[in-house]
Scaffold this active site. Sequence first.
Site, PDB file in Angstrom:
ATOM      1  N   LYS A 115      10.606  -4.937 -41.122  1.00  0.00           N
ATOM      2  CA  LYS A 115      10.646  -6.225 -41.817  1.00  0.00           C
ATOM      3  C   LYS A 115      11.362  -6.099 -43.168  1.00  0.00           C
ATOM      4  O   LYS A 115      11.621  -4.981 -43.629  1.00  0.00           O
ATOM      5  CB  LYS A 115       9.212  -6.732 -41.994  1.00  0.00           C
ATOM      6  CG  LYS A 115       8.486  -7.051 -40.671  1.00  0.00           C
ATOM      7  CD  LYS A 115       7.075  -7.573 -40.965  1.00  0.00           C
ATOM      8  CE  LYS A 115       6.340  -7.932 -39.677  1.00  0.00           C
ATOM      9  NZ  LYS A 115       4.986  -8.469 -39.969  1.00  0.00           N
ATOM     10  N   TYR A 163       7.679 -16.302 -34.171  1.00  0.00           N
ATOM     11  CA  TYR A 163       6.297 -16.400 -34.633  1.00  0.00           C
ATOM     12  C   TYR A 163       5.620 -17.700 -34.183  1.00  0.00           C
ATOM     13  O   TYR A 163       4.640 -18.125 -34.793  1.00  0.00           O
ATOM     14  CB  TYR A 163       6.236 -16.254 -36.159  1.00  0.00           C
ATOM     15  CG  TYR A 163       6.346 -14.817 -36.633  1.00  0.00           C
ATOM     16  CD1 TYR A 163       5.483 -13.832 -36.151  1.00  0.00           C
ATOM     17  CD2 TYR A 163       7.301 -14.450 -37.580  1.00  0.00           C
ATOM     18  CE1 TYR A 163       5.572 -12.519 -36.586  1.00  0.00           C
ATOM     19  CE2 TYR A 163       7.393 -13.129 -38.032  1.00  0.00           C
ATOM     20  CZ  TYR A 163       6.523 -12.171 -37.531  1.00  0.00           C
ATOM     21  OH  TYR A 163       6.606 -10.868 -37.966  1.00  0.00           O
ATOM     22  N   ARG A 178       2.329   0.362 -30.687  1.00  0.00           N
ATOM     23  CA  ARG A 178       1.306  -0.371 -31.464  1.00  0.00           C
ATOM     24  C   ARG A 178       0.311   0.585 -32.098  1.00  0.00           C
ATOM     25  O   ARG A 178      -0.120   0.379 -33.237  1.00  0.00           O
ATOM     26  CB  ARG A 178       0.562  -1.376 -30.568  1.00  0.00           C
ATOM     27  CG  ARG A 178       1.296  -2.677 -30.315  1.00  0.00           C
ATOM     28  CD  ARG A 178       1.569  -3.490 -31.552  1.00  0.00           C
ATOM     29  NE  ARG A 178       0.419  -4.130 -32.136  1.00  0.00           N
ATOM     30  CZ  ARG A 178       0.454  -5.314 -32.765  1.00  0.00           C
ATOM     31  NH1 ARG A 178       1.589  -5.997 -32.872  1.00  0.00           N
ATOM     32  NH2 ARG A 178      -0.623  -5.808 -33.307  1.00  0.00           N
ATOM     33  N   ASN A 193       3.585  -5.987 -44.357  1.00  0.00           N
ATOM     34  CA  ASN A 193       3.079  -4.865 -43.555  1.00  0.00           C
ATOM     35  C   ASN A 193       4.180  -4.079 -42.843  1.00  0.00           C
ATOM     36  O   ASN A 193       3.947  -3.430 -41.830  1.00  0.00           O
ATOM     37  CB  ASN A 193       1.982  -5.333 -42.598  1.00  0.00           C
ATOM     38  CG  ASN A 193       2.447  -6.397 -41.633  1.00  0.00           C
ATOM     39  OD1 ASN A 193       3.637  -6.708 -41.583  1.00  0.00           O
ATOM     40  ND2 ASN A 193       1.533  -6.944 -40.849  1.00  0.00           N
ATOM     41  N   HIS A 234       7.119  -4.917 -37.474  1.00  0.00           N
ATOM     42  CA  HIS A 234       6.614  -5.713 -36.355  1.00  0.00           C
ATOM     43  C   HIS A 234       6.749  -4.892 -35.080  1.00  0.00           C
ATOM     44  O   HIS A 234       7.727  -4.162 -34.918  1.00  0.00           O
ATOM     45  CB  HIS A 234       7.427  -7.008 -36.187  1.00  0.00           C
ATOM     46  CG  HIS A 234       7.135  -7.700 -34.891  1.00  0.00           C
ATOM     47  ND1 HIS A 234       6.089  -8.575 -34.738  1.00  0.00           N
ATOM     48  CD2 HIS A 234       7.717  -7.598 -33.657  1.00  0.00           C
ATOM     49  CE1 HIS A 234       6.048  -8.986 -33.471  1.00  0.00           C
ATOM     50  NE2 HIS A 234       7.028  -8.412 -32.800  1.00  0.00           N
ATOM     51  N   GLU A 267      10.277 -10.873 -26.459  1.00  0.00           N
ATOM     52  CA  GLU A 267      10.861 -10.598 -27.777  1.00  0.00           C
ATOM     53  C   GLU A 267      12.198  -9.872 -27.656  1.00  0.00           C
ATOM     54  O   GLU A 267      13.124 -10.141 -28.426  1.00  0.00           O
ATOM     55  CB  GLU A 267       9.856  -9.815 -28.626  1.00  0.00           C
ATOM     56  CG  GLU A 267       8.635 -10.683 -28.937  1.00  0.00           C
ATOM     57  CD  GLU A 267       7.544  -9.967 -29.734  1.00  0.00           C
ATOM     58  OE1 GLU A 267       7.609  -8.731 -29.901  1.00  0.00           O
ATOM     59  OE2 GLU A 267       6.606 -10.681 -30.178  1.00  0.00           O
TER      60      GLU A 267
HETATM   61  P1  IDP Z   1       0.750  -8.218 -35.805  1.00  0.00           P
HETATM   62  O1  IDP Z   1       2.033  -8.182 -36.603  1.00  0.00           O
HETATM   63  O2  IDP Z   1      -0.101  -7.016 -36.076  1.00  0.00           O
HETATM   64  O3  IDP Z   1       0.970  -8.458 -34.329  1.00  0.00           O
HETATM   65  P2  IDP Z   1      -0.181 -10.967 -35.956  1.00  0.00           P
HETATM   66  O4  IDP Z   1      -1.615 -11.376 -35.979  1.00  0.00           O
HETATM   67  O5  IDP Z   1       0.616 -11.231 -34.720  1.00  0.00           O
HETATM   68  O6  IDP Z   1      -0.114  -9.431 -36.373  1.00  0.00           O
HETATM   69  O7  IDP Z   1       0.516 -11.690 -37.196  1.00  0.00           O
HETATM   70  C1  IDP Z   1       1.921 -11.677 -37.319  1.00  0.00           C
HETATM   71  C2  IDP Z   1       2.281 -11.387 -38.763  1.00  0.00           C
HETATM   72  O8  IDP Z   1       1.822 -12.465 -39.581  1.00  0.00           O
HETATM   73  C3  IDP Z   1       1.609 -10.151 -39.362  1.00  0.00           C
HETATM   74  O9  IDP Z   1       2.299  -8.957 -39.053  1.00  0.00           O
HETATM   75  C4  IDP Z   1       1.666 -10.465 -40.843  1.00  0.00           C
HETATM   76  O10 IDP Z   1       2.986 -10.216 -41.351  1.00  0.00           O
HETATM   77  C5  IDP Z   1       1.440 -11.969 -40.849  1.00  0.00           C
HETATM   78  N1  IDP Z   1       0.033 -12.305 -41.044  1.00  0.00           N
HETATM   79  C6  IDP Z   1      -0.956 -12.280 -40.125  1.00  0.00           C
HETATM   80  N2  IDP Z   1      -2.125 -12.672 -40.635  1.00  0.00           N
HETATM   81  C7  IDP Z   1      -1.853 -12.978 -41.930  1.00  0.00           C
HETATM   82  C8  IDP Z   1      -2.671 -13.461 -43.009  1.00  0.00           C
HETATM   83  O11 IDP Z   1      -3.882 -13.695 -42.883  1.00  0.00           O
HETATM   84  N3  IDP Z   1      -2.034 -13.653 -44.204  1.00  0.00           N
HETATM   85  C9  IDP Z   1      -0.696 -13.406 -44.376  1.00  0.00           C
HETATM   86  N4  IDP Z   1       0.092 -12.957 -43.390  1.00  0.00           N
HETATM   87  C10 IDP Z   1      -0.480 -12.738 -42.180  1.00  0.00           C
HETATM   88 MG    MG Z   2       1.490 -10.113 -33.215  1.00  0.00          MG
END
Ligand code: IDP
Ligand code: MG
Length: 158
Positions: A13, A53, A89, A116, A119, A132
């Site tokens: 990212k 997303y 993952r 984070n 992805h 994807e």
């Molecule tokens: P993942 O990336 O581990 O699959 P997902 O739940 O699919 O997590 O969420 C997608 C992305 O959305 C996350 O990687 C993060 O960047 C963002 N995200 C998820 N939950 C939150 C939140 O509560 N606050 C801010 N960003 C979030």
């Molecule tokens: Mg996800």
Amino acid sequence: MSHHDERTFVMVKPDGVNRGLIGEVVSRFEDRGLQLVGAKFMQIDEELAHEHYGEHADKPFFDGLVEFITSDPVFAMVWEGADATRQVRAMVGETDPAESDPGTIRGDFGLDLGHNVIHASDHEDEGANEREIDLFFEEDELVDWTRSGTTWVYEDAE
Ligand code: IDP
Ligand code: MG
């Protein structure tokens, strides 16, 4: 096709790109024995961000997430290997870096949920990897090949 051919979508990212972590992330998957079959340094536009997303469209963090993911370049990749989606993952860690074990990418390089670093396709979301990959790559941007070292990764490699 063999069971070594599972493909999964991974993306460094904008925070990871700006922090110079592309090489580190690529190294981890290479070292594990996974094989790169596609890669693209690119900037995500609004439309692609919404598609990618889409499952989070009604979440409070959605607008911020779209703004973040379109703000600067990303490094999109496709990695191939046995059980690739689940293994990647596990190497990525939990969604929240603060909850991720040391040794995982998010656990080693992140502290904040909104930034984070990486992805990866969700192994619990059936078909997310193929969906994807199709969203980010044309068929002819993926390479069919076998890395020579790969024959030493699997006991039953040909
Ligand atoms: P993942 O990336 O581990 O699959 P997902 O739940 O699919 O997590 O969420 C997608 C992305 O959305 C996350 O990687 C993060 O960047 C963002 N995200 C998820 N939950 C939150 C939140 O509560 N606050 C801010 N960003 C979030
Ligand atoms: Mg996800």
